[in-house]
Scaffold this motif. Structure first.
Motif, PDB file in Angstrom:
ATOM      1  N   ILE A  72       0.874  -1.175   0.000  1.00  0.00           N
ATOM      2  CA  ILE A  72       0.000   0.000   0.000  1.00  0.00           C
ATOM      3  C   ILE A  72       0.908   1.221   0.000  1.00  0.00           C
ATOM      4  CG2 ILE A  72      -1.879   1.206   1.149  1.00  0.00           C
ATOM      5  CD1 ILE A  72      -2.342  -1.390   2.752  1.00  0.00           C
ATOM      6  N   HIS A  73       0.694   2.110  -0.939  1.00  0.00           N
ATOM      7  CA  HIS A  73       1.507   3.324  -1.006  1.00  0.00           C
ATOM      8  C   HIS A  73       0.609   4.535  -0.874  1.00  0.00           C
ATOM      9  CE1 HIS A  73       5.260   1.424  -2.549  1.00  0.00           C
ATOM     10  NE2 HIS A  73       4.377   0.481  -2.857  1.00  0.00           N
ATOM     11  N   LEU A  74       1.077   5.511  -0.129  1.00  0.00           N
ATOM     12  CA  LEU A  74       0.379   6.785  -0.053  1.00  0.00           C
ATOM     13  C   LEU A  74       1.346   7.826  -0.581  1.00  0.00           C
ATOM     14  CD1 LEU A  74      -2.362   7.842   1.021  1.00  0.00           C
ATOM     15  CD2 LEU A  74      -1.150   8.545   3.064  1.00  0.00           C
ATOM     16  N   ASP A  75       0.967   8.458  -1.668  1.00  0.00           N
ATOM     17  CA  ASP A  75       1.911   9.271  -2.431  1.00  0.00           C
ATOM     18  C   ASP A  75       3.148   8.404  -2.721  1.00  0.00           C
ATOM     19  OD1 ASP A  75       0.273  11.443  -2.723  1.00  0.00           O
ATOM     20  OD2 ASP A  75       0.895  12.335  -0.824  1.00  0.00           O
ATOM     21  N   ASP A  76       4.330   8.791  -2.239  1.00  0.00           N
ATOM     22  CA  ASP A  76       5.498   7.985  -2.580  1.00  0.00           C
ATOM     23  C   ASP A  76       5.947   7.095  -1.436  1.00  0.00           C
ATOM     24  OD1 ASP A  76       5.641   8.998  -5.119  1.00  0.00           O
ATOM     25  OD2 ASP A  76       6.687  10.803  -4.410  1.00  0.00           O
ATOM     26  N   GLN A  77       5.145   7.085  -0.383  1.00  0.00           N
ATOM     27  CA  GLN A  77       5.587   6.363   0.809  1.00  0.00           C
ATOM     28  C   GLN A  77       4.878   5.018   0.916  1.00  0.00           C
ATOM     29  OE1 GLN A  77       4.423   8.202   4.420  1.00  0.00           O
ATOM     30  NE2 GLN A  77       5.990   7.205   5.638  1.00  0.00           N
ATOM     31  N   ARG A  78       5.654   3.985   1.190  1.00  0.00           N
ATOM     32  CA  ARG A  78       5.032   2.688   1.400  1.00  0.00           C
ATOM     33  C   ARG A  78       4.528   2.630   2.837  1.00  0.00           C
ATOM     34  NH1 ARG A  78       7.417  -3.372   0.207  1.00  0.00           N
ATOM     35  NH2 ARG A  78       5.574  -4.406   1.049  1.00  0.00           N
ATOM     36  N   ILE A  79       3.244   2.365   3.022  1.00  0.00           N
ATOM     37  CA  ILE A  79       2.701   2.462   4.389  1.00  0.00           C
ATOM     38  C   ILE A  79       2.360   1.127   5.009  1.00  0.00           C
ATOM     39  CG2 ILE A  79       1.815   4.802   4.084  1.00  0.00           C
ATOM     40  CD1 ILE A  79      -0.984   3.524   3.835  1.00  0.00           C
ATOM     41  N   ASP A  80       2.375   0.042   4.226  1.00  0.00           N
ATOM     42  CA  ASP A  80       1.949  -1.228   4.833  1.00  0.00           C
ATOM     43  C   ASP A  80       3.021  -1.817   5.736  1.00  0.00           C
ATOM     44  OD1 ASP A  80       3.094  -3.611   2.659  1.00  0.00           O
ATOM     45  OD2 ASP A  80       3.066  -1.507   2.099  1.00  0.00           O
ATOM     46  N   THR A  81       4.247  -1.269   5.687  1.00  0.00           N
ATOM     47  CA  THR A  81       5.309  -1.808   6.531  1.00  0.00           C
ATOM     48  C   THR A  81       5.505  -1.000   7.797  1.00  0.00           C
ATOM     49  OG1 THR A  81       6.806  -0.544   5.156  1.00  0.00           O
ATOM     50  CG2 THR A  81       6.614  -2.880   4.672  1.00  0.00           C
ATOM     51  N   LEU A  82       4.778   0.107   7.923  1.00  0.00           N
ATOM     52  CA  LEU A  82       4.946   0.953   9.109  1.00  0.00           C
ATOM     53  C   LEU A  82       4.218   0.350  10.307  1.00  0.00           C
ATOM     54  CD1 LEU A  82       4.322   4.464   7.535  1.00  0.00           C
ATOM     55  CD2 LEU A  82       6.486   3.268   7.826  1.00  0.00           C
ATOM     56  N   HIS A  83       4.780   0.594  11.492  1.00  0.00           N
ATOM     57  CA  HIS A  83       4.148   0.081  12.712  1.00  0.00           C
ATOM     58  C   HIS A  83       4.260   1.092  13.840  1.00  0.00           C
ATOM     59  CE1 HIS A  83       2.863  -3.886  11.642  1.00  0.00           C
ATOM     60  NE2 HIS A  83       3.908  -3.963  10.856  1.00  0.00           N
ATOM     61  N   GLY A  84       3.325   0.988  14.775  1.00  0.00           N
ATOM     62  CA  GLY A  84       3.405   1.776  16.003  1.00  0.00           C
ATOM     63  C   GLY A  84       3.608   3.265  15.749  1.00  0.00           C
ATOM     64  N   ARG A  85       4.688   3.791  16.315  1.00  0.00           N
ATOM     65  CA  ARG A  85       4.970   5.227  16.261  1.00  0.00           C
ATOM     66  C   ARG A  85       5.156   5.742  14.824  1.00  0.00           C
ATOM     67  NH1 ARG A  85       3.768   8.835  19.447  1.00  0.00           N
ATOM     68  NH2 ARG A  85       2.982   7.727  21.244  1.00  0.00           N
ATOM     69  N   GLU A  86       5.667   4.846  13.952  1.00  0.00           N
ATOM     70  CA  GLU A  86       5.912   5.286  12.571  1.00  0.00           C
ATOM     71  C   GLU A  86       4.617   5.660  11.858  1.00  0.00           C
ATOM     72  OE1 GLU A  86       9.383   1.880  12.147  1.00  0.00           O
ATOM     73  OE2 GLU A  86       7.456   1.626  11.196  1.00  0.00           O
ATOM     74  N   LEU A  87       3.514   5.110  12.362  1.00  0.00           N
ATOM     75  CA  LEU A  87       2.228   5.376  11.722  1.00  0.00           C
ATOM     76  C   LEU A  87       1.669   6.740  12.097  1.00  0.00           C
ATOM     77  CD1 LEU A  87       0.401   1.967  12.084  1.00  0.00           C
ATOM     78  CD2 LEU A  87       0.753   3.191   9.957  1.00  0.00           C
ATOM     79  N   TRP A  88       2.230   7.344  13.123  1.00  0.00           N
ATOM     80  CA  TRP A  88       1.684   8.566  13.696  1.00  0.00           C
ATOM     81  C   TRP A  88       1.390   9.653  12.640  1.00  0.00           C
ATOM     82  CZ3 TRP A  88      -0.829   9.996  17.665  1.00  0.00           C
ATOM     83  CH2 TRP A  88      -0.813  11.316  18.102  1.00  0.00           C
ATOM     84  N   PRO A  89       2.390  10.003  11.761  1.00  0.00           N
ATOM     85  CA  PRO A  89       2.092  11.044  10.767  1.00  0.00           C
ATOM     86  C   PRO A  89       0.993  10.618   9.796  1.00  0.00           C
ATOM     87  CG  PRO A  89       4.419  10.416  10.696  1.00  0.00           C
ATOM     88  CD  PRO A  89       3.756   9.483  11.636  1.00  0.00           C
ATOM     89  N   LEU A  90       0.925   9.306   9.539  1.00  0.00           N
ATOM     90  CA  LEU A  90      -0.083   8.801   8.614  1.00  0.00           C
ATOM     91  C   LEU A  90      -1.489   8.978   9.167  1.00  0.00           C
ATOM     92  CD1 LEU A  90      -0.566   6.927   6.047  1.00  0.00           C
ATOM     93  CD2 LEU A  90      -0.756   5.097   7.720  1.00  0.00           C
ATOM     94  N   ARG A  91      -1.613   8.803  10.473  1.00  0.00           N
ATOM     95  CA  ARG A  91      -2.934   8.862  11.103  1.00  0.00           C
ATOM     96  C   ARG A  91      -3.620  10.196  10.884  1.00  0.00           C
ATOM     97  NH1 ARG A  91      -4.243   3.843  11.244  1.00  0.00           N
ATOM     98  NH2 ARG A  91      -3.136   2.546  12.740  1.00  0.00           N
ATOM     99  N   GLN A  92      -2.817  11.250  10.739  1.00  0.00           N
ATOM    100  CA  GLN A  92      -3.429  12.542  10.502  1.00  0.00           C
ATOM    101  C   GLN A  92      -3.897  12.667   9.064  1.00  0.00           C
ATOM    102  OE1 GLN A  92      -1.039  15.969  11.569  1.00  0.00           O
ATOM    103  NE2 GLN A  92      -2.581  17.276  10.654  1.00  0.00           N
ATOM    104  N   ARG A  93      -3.221  11.942   8.156  1.00  0.00           N
ATOM    105  CA  ARG A  93      -3.548  12.087   6.744  1.00  0.00           C
ATOM    106  C   ARG A  93      -4.685  11.176   6.309  1.00  0.00           C
ATOM    107  NH1 ARG A  93       1.690  11.194   3.486  1.00  0.00           N
ATOM    108  NH2 ARG A  93       0.392  11.996   1.805  1.00  0.00           N
TER     109      ARG A  93
END
Lengths: 324, 317, 315
Positions: A72-93
């Motif tokens: 799963i990619h959001l813009d240029d960032q792959r997001i399916d490998t993120l966990h815990g704290r790394e997801l924090w910026p994503l949660r706002q988007r």
């Protein structure tokens, strides 16, 4: 903006695993290799009947559950490998709106607390009064009276609660909003209100929607592009206009003909058989068992999405071969 | 509209809100619950104000005269009207002893249950929300704990403690020890109840919403799930208080609880029991009755609370 | 003569705060073989209407006044045991959730036989024969095997067909269907609707269809009655009602459908929401949400005249 590649989710069936024989056991293939792209500012609708995996897709993209395969990619960032704290910026988007307005609000928190909590966490630079002002502005934009702030969810009707849920999602100013059947639990006159709120929010905040629904008439009105899912796969993906004027996948055609319209007698196309369980997915095209056009190739080979017209893609051997 | 929002000075807002809540409404109609609540409050007040209410101080050896021993209650012939419920074998006033005993019993019951709840809620919440291995380990621990009966654990721990540290230290720390032993022995009840109700709440969409909003685990567990998972905890708490009081009484009766010079209801029953056959029935029967009434009203209130808080039983009328 | 005639039916709910009216004097008639739709949003009282016909209301609801005349007999005044000969036998019922209606621990065959045995004294083999015949009639493949299956072994659509088969078991004259397709997927819904239509046409059974879905009503019924806050606001031939709705509420409901608006444009919405039983407005219950409301609408409640209950539309 959002791009999903080969996404799959298997839910293992409890009690079928034989680890001592190295047997992984049975699993429900809820989502089975989905490719999808949502462009910025569009409303991408995913339709299908119960059990087709559309809600699982929504929860995967919202990162509520982890995929078994795919990216799963959001813009240029792959997001399916993120966990815990790394997801924090994503949660706002990325935010989500849920189906059941009676379960999606914490019953022991006032409207004020429900809306203020995400703002405090995600925008800690705002002062108390700025945060307050921000949520009042969001409340007004979705038709929630700011004076309701001190009340609890049980004091509101379903439509009002759904507006509060929308306000909660919008309070962190997201870019992508995943809406999982947001109006199917509401009354007809309230559905229109909530759909209008969603459309206004899209226009004013240039939101992108991933809109999950079983109701095709809503899709026709609301969606820019539509993906039709059957048994964990996408069988047709097209701009809403071209899907409703010229659906070509046999399943989409059956689905469209089944909508009870208020004008004119309809003659629904009958599909024989029943939806197979996603535990034992059929070989080849997942739809072949119920398809009037199925032949030997459909039973063996899995069809892939091919573009027939600009933007209109279909996964069907029959359409590809011109047998339809 | 029956209960209109007429504001009168003798009906403050919180009173009106309580009256219109399901709990207050149901209490207003349930005679048995009303009586039970009144009795419980009366006993609790008597226990709290024991030093004021009691005619003698049973902890003060100077107020005890061995010449007054085994005097019957005031309504029996050849009683001393000074001792309303009679005296025990050492000449202590039974009424005073019961008031102080009630105090000790209630204190141990409530504190032990608070300890149980603290451990049980933390364990149940973690097991239910985190799931997976944490769940398996914690719940198996609870199963193991449950497979020993409370009494067995308590008897072993208390007996070992007494032999190891001597009777003097034991009697000083008896209250604390009883609270710890009863509290630790019964936490699995809470853990199981809380876990079940956490699992039910966890399925709801507001928890998904909290996750999508990026809230941390602890915030979701304690701020979002816990307040919604507590109503069964209130229900079992009443039963557990009754159980803890009985456990304390049983241990004291077996001589492992409160020492004789600092009576609880259990040790009063126990010390009076030796004299039942010599005709001094009151020494054991009266504290026994107090214990039965106390446990009964707590259980009645527990039943009532369960009926009101259980949404499946609760009907609109 | 009408098969079912409901006159001034008032259903009340005895609540803590005092009794409140869930149905405020509704009247309608149903001819043999006719299909009547009752449409309304949640809280309009449509399910209460369905349940009160067979006096299946559960406490605190009760019929306060009015008559329910079925084939010349007032059901509202019948005793519980007399009602049982009507329920299931002469009036069949279909509910929204098939899992609630079917007993999960009994096989389909046992449930059907039980129903048949309760109302008639036919032999075991005769009863079996009737059951298989009925299952075939609702287009269930291999009915002999289905009799041995349990409800959880069937799909949602199949379960709803079994429910319909049970409702039809004793050749009823009327079927009351409360949201029969709401829990189903669209393709299954279309099949069940077609089945209901064919069965009613072939067997001459009357149908009272309760739903919130105007599309379903449009496809299935001859006549439609629109309920709002416990009152009938409009009653007309279904085709006429869809073509030219007269009550502002009916119009609002139809206009709110996405298929009535150009894609992408805001939908026509009715502001506000249905009032609760405890906070019923004075006069016409719809006036706070109505764009045509005048002073008279706030004070006087309009009666149903020529099929519509509205001061503005009646004249």
């Amino acid at each position: 903006m959002l791009s999903v590649r080969g996404l799959a989710k298997r839910f293992p069936l409890a009690g079928t695993r034989r680890w001592w024989r190295g047997d992984e056991g049975l699993a429900v293939h809820a989502v089975n290799g989905v490719d999808l792209e949502a462009r910025r500012g569009e409303a991408l609708c995913v339709v299908g009947e119960s059990g087709c995996g559309k809600s699982t897709l929504a929860r995967l993209v919202a990162r509520l559950i982890d995929p078994s395969a795919g990216e799963i990619h959001l813009d240029d960032q792959r997001i399916d490998t993120l966990h815990g704290r790394e997801l924090w910026p994503l949660r706002q988007r990325v935010q989500m709106i849920f189906q059941n307005p009676y379960a999606s609000l914490n019953p022991r928190m006032t409207v004020q607390q429900t809306l203020l909590e995400p703002v405090r966490l995600h925008r800690s630079s705002l002062s108390q009064s700025e945060a307050q002002e921000h949520i009042e502005q969001v409340m007004r934009s979705v038709g929630v009276d700011p004076s309701w702030g001190a009340r609890y969810p049980h004091e509101f009707s379903g439509g009002q609660r759904q507006r509060i849920s929308i306000a909660r999602a919008l309070s962190v100013s997201p870019e992508l909003v995943i809406a999982d059947e947001p109006i199917s639990a509401l009354d007809v006159s309230i559905q229109a209100q909530v759909l209008n709120v969603l459309m206004e929010a899209q226009a004013s905040a240039s939101l992108t929607y991933l809109f999950i629904t079983h109701d095709l008439s809503v899709v026709e009105h609301f969606g820019d592009r539509v993906a039709v899912m059957y048994l964990g796969r996408i069988c047709e993906l097209a701009p809403a206009r071209s899907l409703f004027s010229g659906a070509r996948h046999p399943y989409t055609q059956a689905l469209l003909s089944a909508i009870p319209r208020i004008r004119g007698q309809h003659q629904p196309q009958k599909l024989h058989g029943e939806v197979p369980t996603p535990v034992h997915s059929p070989s080849g095209c997942v739809f072949h068992g119920r398809c009037p056009l199925a032949n030997a190739r459909c039973r063996e080979q899995i069809p892939v999405l091919r573009e027939t017209q600009p933007g209109h893609t279909i996964a069907c051997h029959a359409v590809e071969e011109g047998r339809d | 509209m029956g209960i209109a929002a007429q504001s009168r000075w003798w009906q403050p807002r919180w009173w009106q809100r309580w009256r219109s809540s399901p709990l207050g409404h149901s209490l207003g109609r349930d005679r048995i619950a009303q009586v039970a609540l009144a009795v419980l409050l009366l006993m609790a007040l008597a226990a709290v104000f024991a030093p004021v209410l009691a005619p003698f101080d049973p902890y003060d050896p100077r107020s005890i005269d061995i010449m007054n021993s085994e005097l019957p209650p005031a309504w029996v012939d050849d009683a001393d009207p000074q001792f309303v419920l009679g005296t025990d074998a050492q000449g202590r006033d039974l009424l005073s002893a019961i008031l102080y005993g009630l105090r000790v019993s209630l204190l141990i019951g409530l504190c032990a249950v608070m300890l149980q709840a603290l451990i049980g809620i933390t364990v149940g919440l973690s097991a239910g929300y985190l799931g997976g291995r944490v769940d398996v380990i914690l719940m198996r621990a609870a199963d193991i704990q449950l497979s020993y009966s409370t009494m067995m654990v308590a008897i072993i721990v208390l007996a070992v403690f007494r032999t190891a540290f001597g009777a003097q230290l034991y009697s000083d720390l008896a209250v604390l020890m009883l609270i710890l032993v009863i509290g630790i022995a019964e936490w699995p009840q809470y853990a199981r109840t809380v876990r079940a109700s956490v699992l039910a709440e966890k399925q709801k969409e507001y928890i998904d919403a909290a996750q999508v909003l990026g809230y941390g685990r602890l915030r979701i567990m304690f701020r979002h799930i816990l307040p919604n998972a507590l109503s069964p905890v209130f229900v079992i708490s009443t039963v557990q208080v009754a159980n803890a009081i009985i456990s304390e009484a049983s241990l004291s009766f077996l001589g492992l609880g409160m020492p004789v010079n600092r009576p609880s209801l259990g040790s009063l029953i126990s010390s009076g029991f030796e004299y039942v056959f010599s005709g001094s029935w009151w020494m054991t029967v009266i504290p026994g009755l107090v214990l039965v009434v106390l446990v009964l009203v707590v259980n009645v209130l527990g039943d009532w609370l369960r009926d009101v808080l259980n949404p499946r039983l609760y009907k609109g009328s | 003569m009408a098969l079912l005639e409901v006159r001034d039916l008032v259903v009340e709910f005895g609540l803590r705060e005092g009794a409140s009216m869930a149905l405020d004097g509704i009247s309608f008639a149903l001819e043999p073989g006719e299909r009547l739709g009752i449409v309304g949003e949640s809280g309009a009282g449509k399910s209460v209407a369905a349940f009160s016909i067979l006096n299946l209301l559960s406490a605190p609801g009760y019929i306060a006044s009015g008559q329910i005349i079925f084939d010349g007999v007032d059901l509202a005044s019948l005793s519980e045991s007399a009602l049982r000969t009507v329920r299931g036998r002469r009036i069949g019922m279909i509910f929204q959730d098939p899992m609630m209606t079917l007993n999960p621990v009994l096989s389909i065959g046992e449930q059907m036989l039980e129903c048949l045995r309760a109302h008639s004294n036919c032999s075991e083999s005769e009863a079996r024969h009737i059951c298989i015949e009925r299952l075939r009639q609702v287009q269930i493949p291999s009915p002999e095997q289905r009799l041995r299956q349990y409800p959880h072994e069937l799909s949602g659509g199949m379960r709803q067909r079994v429910i319909i088969a049970i409702a039809l078991l004793l050749d009823p004259q009327l079927i009351i269907a409360d949201e029969p397709t709401t829990a189903l997927d669209v393709t299954i819904q279309a099949e069940i609707m077609q089945l209901l239509r064919e069965l009613c046409d072939n067997e001459g059974v009357a149908l009272l269809l309760i739903t919130h879905d105007l599309g379903v009503v449009a496809q299935l019924t001859h006549r439609t009655m629109v309920l709002y806050a416990g009152r009938v606001v409009e009653q007309a031939e279904t085709a006429a009602l869809i073509r030219a709705p007269r009550h502002p509420y009916t119009r609002g409901l139809l206009d709110a459908l996405p298929e009535r608006t150009e894609p992408g444009r805001p939908l026509n919405q009715i502001p506000g929401s249905m009032p609760g039983l405890q906070s019923m407005p004075s006069g016409c219950a719809f006036h706070p949400r109505c764009n045509l409301a005048r002073a008279r609408c706030q004070s006087e409640s309009p009666a149903l005249q020529h099929g519509v209950a509205c001061w503005e539309a009646a004249c």
